[in-house]
Design an enzyme around this catalytic site. Sequence first.
Site, PDB file in Angstrom:
ATOM      1  N   SER A  22     -12.969   1.983  -3.988  1.00 33.25           N
ATOM      2  CA  SER A  22     -12.813   1.378  -2.795  1.00 33.25           C
ATOM      3  C   SER A  22     -13.635   2.443  -1.963  1.00 33.25           C
ATOM      4  CB  SER A  22     -11.499   0.768  -2.230  1.00 33.25           C
ATOM      5  OG  SER A  22     -10.907  -0.191  -2.802  1.00 33.25           O
ATOM      6  N   GLU A  33       0.237   5.461  -2.718  1.00 30.93           N
ATOM      7  CA  GLU A  33      -0.396   4.108  -2.656  1.00 30.93           C
ATOM      8  C   GLU A  33       0.617   2.899  -2.571  1.00 30.93           C
ATOM      9  OE1 GLU A  33      -4.065   1.724  -4.954  1.00 30.93           O
ATOM     10  OE2 GLU A  33      -2.786   2.978  -6.263  1.00 30.93           O
TER      11      GLU A  33
END
Length: 382
Positions: free
Chosen positions: A163, A248
């Site tokens: 990303s 995360e």
Amino acid sequence: MRLGTNPEVEKFRAEFAAFLDEHLPTATEATERTRSSSHIPEWSRRWQRTLFDAGWLLPGQPPEYGGRNATLEQVLAHQEELSRRRIYHSFNPQGLGIIGASLLTFGTPEQKEKWAIPLLRAEMTASLGMSEPGAGSDLAGLRTRAVLDGDHFVVNGQKVWTSGAHDSDVLLTFVRTDPDAPKHRGISALLIPTGSEGVTCRPLPSMTGADDVDFNEVFFTDVRVPAANLVGELDQGWAVANGSLGHERTMLWISYAERLDDLIRDAPSDQEWHASLQLDVQALRLLGYEQLSGGRHPAEVSLLKLLGSEALQRANWHALEERGQQGLVHPARTAPPNHMGHDVFSTSWFERYARSAPGTIAGGTSEIHRNIIAERILGLPR
């Protein structure tokens, strides 16, 4: 659900609220919007530095890392205040919540100074180089190689679903440094500047539009990386990977709780699914607060990620379905304009549902997390 009425926590919350009232950028200042999860508009860079300098960026950290040594309850109150106002904490969430946090845990003093502080101050951005073709949820199956050559590593391989890579300054990249070791060993973590010779980022558009570009393929061809960019010990990157995944998944469940709160406000309904939505967000926050305060088992973060991602996808589907054909109108707006939020969280019901689907894949698929829960929490056989 809110935290208890601890006077010190409420005093902390009020102080932060007053800071926001005084320093929050105006809509006129915040006209530029983000292009990807590693692109921070200039106004938002200034805002993140303001938070850092005042100790409000990561309040649980010491002042030199943008905090004020806040207690866990105070940190959660800080998060609740941001969520209530729909303020997006950072337009480089991986850089702040995963990579910066991992460097504070595993980095050397020099790496914290060179990489972590600039990331926290939004002077640079970062992306996470984990998934590969054939090694998505099975991170230990990665094949990107790094060979030590004097005082540099030479890296060859490929990452995918990275990303914001095309907008980032550096990638925290997991590579195989000992091909003969068992697959969970022989892995190392390297900070690889995206401007290095031999690094190629190829953005991938999403189903919501050709101009919605965040995912990337990243190719490494004989990339020379200084050995000083090794994070943690050589061949011991699995510990760094688990730490990064832990950061995360914590970031993800908190984000899911915020998005579920948004849905409660944006999609009022008298249907049964809306009551289930409110129960889901209460359960998610209760379990999350318990896990953050020590929990019963480290693997409980998998329960949070699974509950949050599937509850969000399910609620978005109900919101879309209830609105019928109108829900398919795209582009559209489904929440009041908010210059401090992320536009993707107030877009059409179609896009909100479409964006909820990858949540059951990012940070480990639902199937992987069910296996973790079964084996590590319930003690079931493999």
